[in-house]
Write an enzyme that holds these catalytic residues in place. Structure first.
Site, PDB file in Angstrom:
ATOM      1  N   ASP A   1      -2.148   2.326  -4.518  1.00 46.04           N
ATOM      2  CA  ASP A   1      -3.370   2.793  -3.870  1.00 46.04           C
ATOM      3  C   ASP A   1      -4.478   1.760  -4.033  1.00 46.04           C
ATOM      4  O   ASP A   1      -4.430   0.899  -4.918  1.00 46.04           O
ATOM      5  CB  ASP A   1      -3.818   4.125  -4.471  1.00 46.04           C
ATOM      6  CG  ASP A   1      -2.826   5.249  -4.196  1.00 46.04           C
ATOM      7  OD1 ASP A   1      -2.140   5.175  -3.153  1.00 46.04           O
ATOM      8  OD2 ASP A   1      -2.729   6.171  -5.016  1.00 46.04           O
TER       9      ASP A   1
ATOM     10  N   HIS B   1       0.824  -1.213   0.000  1.00 45.37           N
ATOM     11  CA  HIS B   1       0.000   0.000   0.000  1.00 45.37           C
ATOM     12  C   HIS B   1       0.856   1.260   0.000  1.00 45.37           C
ATOM     13  O   HIS B   1       0.331   2.372  -0.235  1.00 45.37           O
ATOM     14  CB  HIS B   1      -0.931  -0.021   1.218  1.00 45.37           C
ATOM     15  CG  HIS B   1      -2.227   0.689   0.994  1.00 45.37           C
ATOM     16  ND1 HIS B   1      -2.526   1.370  -0.159  1.00 45.37           N
ATOM     17  CD2 HIS B   1      -3.328   0.830   1.791  1.00 45.37           C
ATOM     18  CE1 HIS B   1      -3.731   1.898  -0.068  1.00 45.37           C
ATOM     19  NE2 HIS B   1      -4.246   1.579   1.111  1.00 45.37           N
TER      20      HIS B   1
END
Length: 378
Positions: free
Chosen positions: A353, A349
């Site tokens: 995204d 992450h």
């Protein structure tokens, strides 16, 4: 007496050391050229170090479970010694140390005379999948409270370190998607015989997932990139090297399919079959498993219904395939049984995204559910 010294061979760009796990030819053994003298276990594979010439092994620079570094002296061989009668070999001379008295190169310097002898060039090591861990002992029965200990192999130790590093470094997040496998199964059933007749290889499902993943990687470049933590830069790749799991006698190995963007379905199937044969024969090379920009893990072959795979650093994402199960689904307002599979995408992450992760996984699912998209590039 010409005694050649053979060093620990190079075993791959990232491999600097190995552990002695077997000594098929202890000191005093006569070996023919290409006979295995020492077996080393590395993080990834076991390596057979073979005799470069025929002769009598006079010394092993190490004992079982000793760690030796690439370039260090590994063993010495007297190439003037002749083959003994009856097959058993006596020690080359009275001064040859017994196996119990051998020392590691790191703990004692080599004799001056041996140092003066030019080191022999080791034969290219034969790599094979690391031996599987020792199986747990069978239960002793109801009421038993005994315990047993089994030493971790270097491969298992390295796996443990790398998986923990992934957890400590990457901000891992997993998203799920279900996919209807019906159209792909129908396509395979319709063309599998013609495909095998023309291509000489069976048509499986992995080629479709590799091609779908490749197309999705090109659509969402962040999934195919990685973070260089030393320079704080994001590295984007314009090629796709996909790692896939292949069964071997020693367990699963993960060879890399290079430039899958240029591969056809047949190319993928043939390459996977080639790696499978190499794994079964114990001929998998370190180069076959090095690199990779994205990994596909198929837990479905073991019956897994759902799971969260762990990223293989420095890659930024991994796709988990699972078992195909018939489930009731609503199609055009009617409940019908459909062959469904859960897909799982674990990604870093820090770089990827949620929108990119979900878009990528949905793209794979759409292409699998409607294989015509792969032909049309949509």
């Amino acid at each position: 007496m010409p005694v050649n010294t053979v060093a620990v061979p190079t075993m791959g760009d990232s491999i600097t050391e190995g552990t002695i796990v077997d000594i098929p030819a202890p000191p005093g053994t006569y070996v023919n050229e290409d006979d295995v003298v020492v077996v080393l276990e590395t993080d990834k594979v076991s390596v057979d170090v073979r005799a470069t010439e025929s002769g009598v092994v006079t010394e092993i620079h190490g004992e079982m479970d000793d760690v030796v570094e690439v370039g260090e002296d590994l063993y010495k061989i007297d190439t003037d010694a002749s083959a003994p009668e009856g097959g058993a070999a006596p020690p080359a001379n009275d001064e040859a140390p017994p196996a119990a008295e051998t020392v590691t190169a790191a703990s004692a310097p080599a004799p001056a005379a041996a140092a003066a002898s030019p080191p022999a060039t080791a034969a290219p090591p034969a790599a094979k999948p690391a031996a599987p861990p020792v199986a747990p002992p069978a239960p002793k029965g109801v009421g038993s409270r005994e315990e047993s200990r089994v030493k971790m192999s270097r491969m298992r130790q390295r796996v443990a370190v790398r998986l923990k590093e992934a957890q400590n470094t990457a901000a891992m997040l997993t998203t799920f998607q279900e996919v209807d496998m019906g159209a792909l199964m129908e396509l395979r059933s319709k063309y599998k015989e013609e495909f095998e007749k023309k291509q000489g290889i069976k048509l499986g499902f992995m080629s479709a997932f590799v091609k779908a993943s490749t197309a999705a990687l090109q659509e969402v470049p962040a999934i195919n990139g990685y973070i260089d933590d030393e320079t704080n830069e994001i590295v984007y790749r314009d090629y796709c090297d996909i790692s896939v799991a292949v069964a071997s006698p020693g367990g699963l190995v993960v060879p890399v399919l290079r430039n899958t963007e240029d591969m056809s379905f047949a190319d993928v199937e043939k390459t996977i079959a080639m790696y499978g044969q190499k794994a079964r024969d114990g001929n998998m090379a370190l180069e076959d498993m090095a690199g990779g920009t994205f990994t596909i893990s198929n837990g479905g072959v073991f019956g897994s219904l759902m799971g969260t795979p762990i990223i293989n650093p420095p890659q930024s994402a991994i796709l988990g395939m699972h078992a195909t199960k018939m489930r009731p689904m609503v199609v055009d307002g009617v409940v019908v049984p459909r062959p469904m599979m859960y897909l799982a995408l674990t990604y870093d992450h820090r770089l990827i995204d949620g929108r990119e992760g979900v878009t990528f996984l949905k793209s794979i699912a759409d292409k699998i559910a409607d294989p015509g998209r792969l032909l049309l590039g949509i």
